[in-house]
Design an enzyme around this catalytic site. Structure first.
Site, PDB file in Angstrom:
ATOM      1  N   ASN A  32       0.855  -1.183   0.000  1.00 42.28           N
ATOM      2  CA  ASN A  32       0.000   0.000   0.000  1.00 42.28           C
ATOM      3  C   ASN A  32       0.900   1.245   0.000  1.00 42.28           C
ATOM      4  O   ASN A  32       1.700   1.440   0.918  1.00 42.28           O
ATOM      5  CB  ASN A  32      -0.887  -0.052   1.260  1.00 42.28           C
ATOM      6  CG  ASN A  32      -1.821   1.133   1.350  1.00 42.28           C
ATOM      7  OD1 ASN A  32      -1.410   2.262   1.107  1.00 42.28           O
ATOM      8  ND2 ASN A  32      -3.060   0.901   1.719  1.00 42.28           N
ATOM      9  N   HIS A  35       0.943   6.202   1.867  1.00 41.31           N
ATOM     10  CA  HIS A  35       1.663   7.151   2.708  1.00 41.31           C
ATOM     11  C   HIS A  35       2.828   7.834   2.005  1.00 41.31           C
ATOM     12  O   HIS A  35       3.389   8.794   2.528  1.00 41.31           O
ATOM     13  CB  HIS A  35       2.034   6.512   4.039  1.00 41.31           C
ATOM     14  CG  HIS A  35       0.784   6.151   4.798  1.00 41.31           C
ATOM     15  ND1 HIS A  35      -0.201   7.080   5.059  1.00 41.31           N
ATOM     16  CD2 HIS A  35       0.324   4.967   5.254  1.00 41.31           C
ATOM     17  CE1 HIS A  35      -1.211   6.483   5.675  1.00 41.31           C
ATOM     18  NE2 HIS A  35      -0.923   5.193   5.796  1.00 41.31           N
ATOM     19  N   HIS A  68      -5.725   3.571  -1.575  1.00 35.23           N
ATOM     20  CA  HIS A  68      -7.045   3.933  -1.037  1.00 35.23           C
ATOM     21  C   HIS A  68      -7.367   5.352  -1.503  1.00 35.23           C
ATOM     22  O   HIS A  68      -6.713   6.306  -1.087  1.00 35.23           O
ATOM     23  CB  HIS A  68      -7.004   3.851   0.488  1.00 35.23           C
ATOM     24  CG  HIS A  68      -8.324   4.119   1.156  1.00 35.23           C
ATOM     25  ND1 HIS A  68      -8.480   4.049   2.514  1.00 35.23           N
ATOM     26  CD2 HIS A  68      -9.543   4.466   0.660  1.00 35.23           C
ATOM     27  CE1 HIS A  68      -9.744   4.320   2.836  1.00 35.23           C
ATOM     28  NE2 HIS A  68     -10.391   4.595   1.729  1.00 35.23           N
ATOM     29  N   ARG A  70      -9.461   8.160  -0.940  1.00 40.97           N
ATOM     30  CA  ARG A  70     -10.405   8.619   0.081  1.00 40.97           C
ATOM     31  C   ARG A  70     -11.237   9.774  -0.450  1.00 40.97           C
ATOM     32  O   ARG A  70     -10.789  10.544  -1.309  1.00 40.97           O
ATOM     33  CB  ARG A  70      -9.657   9.043   1.347  1.00 40.97           C
ATOM     34  CG  ARG A  70      -8.904   7.902   2.019  1.00 40.97           C
ATOM     35  CD  ARG A  70      -8.296   8.353   3.324  1.00 40.97           C
ATOM     36  NE  ARG A  70      -9.303   8.462   4.356  1.00 40.97           N
ATOM     37  CZ  ARG A  70      -9.497   7.588   5.340  1.00 40.97           C
ATOM     38  NH1 ARG A  70      -8.725   6.533   5.427  1.00 40.97           N
ATOM     39  NH2 ARG A  70     -10.439   7.768   6.228  1.00 40.97           N
ATOM     40  N   THR A 126      -8.285   3.799   8.468  1.00 41.08           N
ATOM     41  CA  THR A 126      -9.512   2.999   8.483  1.00 41.08           C
ATOM     42  C   THR A 126      -9.662   2.308   9.837  1.00 41.08           C
ATOM     43  O   THR A 126      -8.792   1.544  10.246  1.00 41.08           O
ATOM     44  CB  THR A 126      -9.448   1.936   7.356  1.00 41.08           C
ATOM     45  OG1 THR A 126      -9.021   2.581   6.169  1.00 41.08           O
ATOM     46  CG2 THR A 126     -10.808   1.309   7.132  1.00 41.08           C
ATOM     47  N   GLU A 176     -11.107  -9.251   3.015  1.00 36.91           N
ATOM     48  CA  GLU A 176      -9.829  -8.903   3.621  1.00 36.91           C
ATOM     49  C   GLU A 176     -10.119  -8.760   5.108  1.00 36.91           C
ATOM     50  O   GLU A 176     -10.945  -7.936   5.521  1.00 36.91           O
ATOM     51  CB  GLU A 176      -9.257  -7.596   3.058  1.00 36.91           C
ATOM     52  CG  GLU A 176      -7.953  -7.245   3.762  1.00 36.91           C
ATOM     53  CD  GLU A 176      -7.228  -6.030   3.187  1.00 36.91           C
ATOM     54  OE1 GLU A 176      -7.441  -5.699   2.009  1.00 36.91           O
ATOM     55  OE2 GLU A 176      -6.453  -5.420   3.948  1.00 36.91           O
ATOM     56  N   HIS A 216      -3.868  -4.449   7.712  1.00 27.92           N
ATOM     57  CA  HIS A 216      -4.000  -3.267   8.567  1.00 27.92           C
ATOM     58  C   HIS A 216      -3.152  -3.402   9.825  1.00 27.92           C
ATOM     59  O   HIS A 216      -3.366  -4.302  10.624  1.00 27.92           O
ATOM     60  CB  HIS A 216      -5.448  -2.952   8.954  1.00 27.92           C
ATOM     61  CG  HIS A 216      -5.619  -1.479   9.203  1.00 27.92           C
ATOM     62  ND1 HIS A 216      -5.200  -0.857  10.354  1.00 27.92           N
ATOM     63  CD2 HIS A 216      -6.105  -0.489   8.409  1.00 27.92           C
ATOM     64  CE1 HIS A 216      -5.433   0.431  10.276  1.00 27.92           C
ATOM     65  NE2 HIS A 216      -5.973   0.693   9.100  1.00 27.92           N
TER      66      HIS A 216
END
Ligand code: PXP
Length: 269
Positions: A32, A35, A68, A70, A126, A176, A216
């Site tokens: 992911n 960031h 993601h 958002r 999240t 997930e 996560h």
């Protein structure tokens, strides 16, 4: 044929190199890169570009790039989604809230996988899984629209049997499992309890013929116990990899995570 193998054969690999890897039984690593975009958006600059981070992650062994988009565009931008659809060589996994706006973007972009997540503007990240049970009809129709367009839909849910069965009932192909409570556990006892919940729910999801991913809060230490849960075939990991990349570089940070996952080869016999 075991679910993992049959799924991996169906993966839409685009590079020749990865085609040769089809029979490699390993836990898939979704990196992911949100960031990287967080740092960019902090100053409104053009750098660092998450598109570049995604390419480096793939060269270092990522099987998937996860982003993601958002509602408030706090990190990933529409432009990142559009460019990565063209440049990602492995698979593009688009995490999004189940809104009309996001449905439009997913149907236009057609990523390889859509992961539906809950989204609150005020949250830092999240928090908790999607409540599928509480919105069955709406989810059935939303998932149905995405699937009609050929999209693969995964529901990001807490390790909870009802949410997993509901995910299947609304037509998602996979789940997930949210690993956040396990990662945040303060005591060994709590940690073991949360790990058991992840174990039990991944078995339930597998028995329901759902594709099983998890993610996560996973880092270079806590990921090992999750890797030992065999129905889990994909992990999505972001913050810890990007944080390590600050010191050792993106390539090395992904390789180190890859190496840990590779210590847990899947037995498909
Ligand atoms: N999976 C999902 C569904 C997420 O929402 C996130 C965070 O965006 C992740 C995985 C990655 O979490 P982390 O950045 O804590 O590794």
């Amino acid at each position: 044929m075991p679910l993992f193998l049959s799924w991996s054969i169906r993966l839409k690999w685009r590079s020749e190199f990865l085609l040769q890897e089809l029979n490699v039984e390993r836990i898939l690593l979704g990196v992911n890169v949100d960031h990287v975009a967080t740092i960019r958006q902090q100053r409104g600059t053009r750098y660092p570009d998450p598109v570049t981070a995604a390419s480096i992650a793939e060269l270092a062994g990522a099987d998937q790039i996860t982003i993601h988009l958002r509602e408030d565009r706090r990190h990933i931008l529409d432009r990142d989604v559009a460019i990565m659809k063209e440049t990602v060589q492995t698979r593009l996994n688009l995490e999004m809230g189940a809104t009309e706006e996001m449905a439009g973007i997913a149907l236009k972009t057609l990523p390889d996988q859509v992961t539906l997540v809950p989204e609150k503007r005020e949250e830092r990240t999240t928090e908790g899984g999607l409540d599928v049970v509480g919105q069955m009809e709406a989810m059935k129709s939303y998932v149905g629209r995405l699937r009609e367009a050929g999209l693969r839909v995964i529901m990001f849910v807490d390790p909870d049997e009802d949410q997993i069965q509901a995910s299947r009932a609304v037509g998602a192909q996979g789940v997930e499992i949210h690993t956040g409570d396990y990662c945040d556990a303060k005591t060994e006892e709590e940690r073991a309890q949360e790990l058991n919940r992840i174990y039990d729910s991944s078995e339930i999801a597998d028995a329901a013929e759902l594709y099983v991913a998890a993610g996560h809060g996973l880092d270079y230490v806590n990921v090992e116990a999750v890797c030992s849960i065999t129905p889990i075939v994909e992990l999505n990991i972001g913050h810890s990899i990007i944080a390590r990349a600050l010191f050792v570089g993106m390539d090395q940070a992904v390789r180190e995570m890859r190496e840990i996952l590779d210590g847990f080869a899947r037995d498909n016999e």
